[in-house]
Motif scaffolding. Structure first.
Motif, PDB file in Angstrom:
ATOM      1  N   SER A   1       0.866  -1.172   0.000  1.00 13.93           N
ATOM      2  CA  SER A   1       0.000   0.000   0.000  1.00 13.93           C
ATOM      3  C   SER A   1       0.904   1.224   0.000  1.00 13.93           C
ATOM      4  N   PRO A   2       0.433   2.381  -0.461  1.00  7.96           N
ATOM      5  CA  PRO A   2       1.293   3.570  -0.483  1.00  7.96           C
ATOM      6  C   PRO A   2       1.893   3.889   0.882  1.00  7.96           C
ATOM      7  N   ASP A   3       1.107   3.764   1.945  1.00  2.00           N
ATOM      8  CA  ASP A   3       1.592   4.125   3.270  1.00  2.00           C
ATOM      9  C   ASP A   3       2.703   3.191   3.735  1.00  2.00           C
ATOM     10  N   ILE A   4       2.492   1.894   3.582  1.00  3.54           N
ATOM     11  CA  ILE A   4       3.495   0.939   4.063  1.00  3.54           C
ATOM     12  C   ILE A   4       4.743   0.989   3.199  1.00  3.54           C
ATOM     13  N   LEU A   5       4.595   1.026   1.885  1.00  5.01           N
ATOM     14  CA  LEU A   5       5.760   1.060   1.007  1.00  5.01           C
ATOM     15  C   LEU A   5       6.613   2.297   1.244  1.00  5.01           C
ATOM     16  N   SER A   6       5.996   3.399   1.641  1.00  4.45           N
ATOM     17  CA  SER A   6       6.750   4.635   1.848  1.00  4.45           C
ATOM     18  C   SER A   6       7.755   4.503   2.987  1.00  4.45           C
ATOM     19  N   ARG A   7       7.631   3.470   3.807  1.00  6.06           N
ATOM     20  CA  ARG A   7       8.541   3.276   4.931  1.00  6.06           C
ATOM     21  C   ARG A   7       9.817   2.532   4.534  1.00  6.06           C
ATOM     22  N   PHE A   8       9.877   2.061   3.287  1.00  4.47           N
ATOM     23  CA  PHE A   8      10.986   1.218   2.849  1.00  4.47           C
ATOM     24  C   PHE A   8      11.743   1.861   1.697  1.00  4.47           C
ATOM     25  N   ASP A   9      13.056   1.643   1.681  1.00  4.95           N
ATOM     26  CA  ASP A   9      13.898   2.149   0.602  1.00  4.95           C
ATOM     27  C   ASP A   9      13.981   1.177  -0.566  1.00  4.95           C
ATOM     28  N   ALA A  10      13.762  -0.112  -0.309  1.00  6.72           N
ATOM     29  CA  ALA A  10      13.839  -1.106  -1.378  1.00  6.72           C
ATOM     30  C   ALA A  10      12.979  -2.314  -1.028  1.00  6.72           C
ATOM     31  N   VAL A  11      12.549  -3.029  -2.059  1.00  7.25           N
ATOM     32  CA  VAL A  11      11.757  -4.240  -1.936  1.00  7.25           C
ATOM     33  C   VAL A  11      12.510  -5.368  -2.638  1.00  7.25           C
ATOM     34  N   VAL A  12      12.589  -6.522  -2.000  1.00 10.26           N
ATOM     35  CA  VAL A  12      13.203  -7.703  -2.598  1.00 10.26           C
ATOM     36  C   VAL A  12      12.120  -8.724  -2.886  1.00 10.26           C
ATOM     37  N   PHE A  13      12.043  -9.187  -4.130  1.00  9.70           N
ATOM     38  CA  PHE A  13      11.165 -10.306  -4.488  1.00  9.70           C
ATOM     39  C   PHE A  13      12.018 -11.570  -4.487  1.00  9.70           C
ATOM     40  N   ASN A  14      11.843 -12.377  -3.457  1.00 11.52           N
ATOM     41  CA  ASN A  14      12.604 -13.607  -3.287  1.00 11.52           C
ATOM     42  C   ASN A  14      11.838 -14.765  -3.917  1.00 11.52           C
ATOM     43  N   ASN A  15      12.125 -15.022  -5.198  1.00 12.33           N
ATOM     44  CA  ASN A  15      11.473 -16.117  -5.916  1.00 12.33           C
ATOM     45  C   ASN A  15       9.948 -16.038  -5.821  1.00 12.33           C
ATOM     46  N   VAL A  16       9.418 -14.843  -6.043  1.00  9.75           N
ATOM     47  CA  VAL A  16       7.975 -14.640  -6.046  1.00  9.75           C
ATOM     48  C   VAL A  16       7.404 -15.158  -7.367  1.00  9.75           C
ATOM     49  N   SER A  17       6.401 -16.019  -7.301  1.00 13.79           N
ATOM     50  CA  SER A  17       5.819 -16.609  -8.501  1.00 13.79           C
ATOM     51  C   SER A  17       4.326 -16.305  -8.587  1.00 13.79           C
ATOM     52  N   GLY A  18       3.844 -16.130  -9.802  1.00 11.25           N
ATOM     53  CA  GLY A  18       2.413 -15.988 -10.021  1.00 11.25           C
ATOM     54  C   GLY A  18       1.899 -14.584  -9.772  1.00 11.25           C
ATOM     55  N   ASP A  19       0.598 -14.412  -9.958  1.00  9.81           N
ATOM     56  CA  ASP A  19      -0.058 -13.123  -9.731  1.00  9.81           C
ATOM     57  C   ASP A  19      -0.409 -13.012  -8.252  1.00  9.81           C
ATOM     58  N   VAL A  20       0.255 -12.122  -7.549  1.00  7.70           N
ATOM     59  CA  VAL A  20       0.127 -12.068  -6.100  1.00  7.70           C
ATOM     60  C   VAL A  20      -0.500 -10.772  -5.593  1.00  7.70           C
ATOM     61  N   PHE A  21      -0.823  -9.841  -6.501  1.00  8.61           N
ATOM     62  CA  PHE A  21      -1.327  -8.543  -6.080  1.00  8.61           C
ATOM     63  C   PHE A  21      -2.711  -8.259  -6.626  1.00  8.61           C
ATOM     64  N   THR A  22      -3.459  -7.457  -5.883  1.00  9.04           N
ATOM     65  CA  THR A  22      -4.710  -6.893  -6.380  1.00  9.04           C
ATOM     66  C   THR A  22      -4.365  -5.716  -7.299  1.00  9.04           C
ATOM     67  N   PRO A  23      -5.327  -5.213  -8.091  1.00  8.43           N
ATOM     68  CA  PRO A  23      -5.048  -4.031  -8.920  1.00  8.43           C
ATOM     69  C   PRO A  23      -4.540  -2.843  -8.112  1.00  8.43           C
ATOM     70  N   ALA A  24      -5.087  -2.607  -6.921  1.00  5.95           N
ATOM     71  CA  ALA A  24      -4.640  -1.479  -6.100  1.00  5.95           C
ATOM     72  C   ALA A  24      -3.211  -1.684  -5.615  1.00  5.95           C
ATOM     73  N   GLN A  25      -2.854  -2.915  -5.273  1.00  5.36           N
ATOM     74  CA  GLN A  25      -1.494  -3.205  -4.826  1.00  5.36           C
ATOM     75  C   GLN A  25      -0.505  -3.068  -5.979  1.00  5.36           C
ATOM     76  N   ARG A  26      -0.915  -3.461  -7.162  1.00  2.00           N
ATOM     77  CA  ARG A  26      -0.064  -3.276  -8.335  1.00  2.00           C
ATOM     78  C   ARG A  26       0.238  -1.799  -8.552  1.00  2.00           C
ATOM     79  N   GLN A  27      -0.792  -0.981  -8.486  1.00  3.52           N
ATOM     80  CA  GLN A  27      -0.613   0.444  -8.717  1.00  3.52           C
ATOM     81  C   GLN A  27       0.271   1.074  -7.647  1.00  3.52           C
ATOM     82  N   ALA A  28       0.110   0.646  -6.402  1.00  3.26           N
ATOM     83  CA  ALA A  28       0.935   1.174  -5.314  1.00  3.26           C
ATOM     84  C   ALA A  28       2.404   0.838  -5.540  1.00  3.26           C
TER      85      ALA A  28
END
Length: 232
Positions: A33-60
């Protein structure tokens, strides 16, 4: 990737502790979400597979990167063989995975450093041997303006997939690269299927350097408007 994921998580937590970085691990898409992501400098996708987000999460997530967030994608986070979120494939990763080696699945091959100046590669030898489930892609990201750091020499392994699928990309077969999305720094490595990878010094150098770069502690790039890429 049920064996690689815990090995990578342990490695990432250890790196964060050694570096003094804050670290939070989750498998909950609600964190995007915009609020939670704003607390982080980077995101790591550790072998993330498949469609894991809602449209709102994708946009965030997209807005987070365009605004200057960092992204490190490891191996299975390359978009699988079929992926419905085309922005993820075409813009974030830059190419679609079409298959991986199956004859046998894991093969030793020669990895070549294409750019030794980046924090992710500057401690590596110019070539090194690596055993991997080798991914092939529908195109080389190099043609689209992405900055290739590592490629694999197809002459040193058999690029055959399931049921004899021809996975040859030719002389231009990238396996790690970086680029910018807006002001965001993006790194992807096709290496990292086996749990042993996360104890290997070469791959540790790659991940530690890529994390330092995406966190803007080392290296340069992605501080202004996105550089237009070649249309594919």
């Amino acid at each position: 990737h049920e064996e690689a994921i815990p090995a990578a998580n342990a490695m990432l937590a250890g790196i964060a502790k050694a570096k003094g970085w804050g670290y939070y691990q989750t498998e909950n898409g609600a964190a995007f979400s915009p609020d939670i992501l704003s607390r982080f400098d980077a995101v790591v996708f550790n072998n993330v597979s498949g469609d894991v987000f809602t449209p709102a999460q994708r946009q965030a997530f997209k807005a987070y990167l365009e605004g200057g967030g960092g992204f490190v994608g490891i191996h299975g986070s390359g978009g699988d063989f079929k992926y419905d979120w085309q922005w993820y494939v075409n813009d974030l990763i830059g190419a679609q995975v079409i298959g991986h080696t199956m004859n046998p699945q894991f093969q030793k091959a020669t990895v070549r450093v294409a750019d030794a100046t980046h924090p992710a590669t500057r401690q590596l030898p110019s070539t090194w041997q690596w055993t991997e489930e080798w991914y092939s892609f529908d195109r080389s990201v190099r043609a689209g303006g992405y900055k290739v750091l590592l490629d694999v020499d197809e002459q040193t392994y058999k690029p055959d997939g399931m049921w004899g699928q021809d996975l040859r990309m030719g002389k231009d077969h990238p396996v790690a690269w970086w680029h910018c999305i807006g002001k965001g720094r993006v790194f992807y490595s096709a290496l990292g299927h086996r749990p042993e990878a996360y104890a290997a010094p070469e791959f540790r150098h790659v991940l530690i350097g890529s994390l330092a770069w995406t966190l803007r502690q080392e290296g340069t790039g992605c501080d202004g408007p996105e550089v237009p890429r070649v249309k594919q």
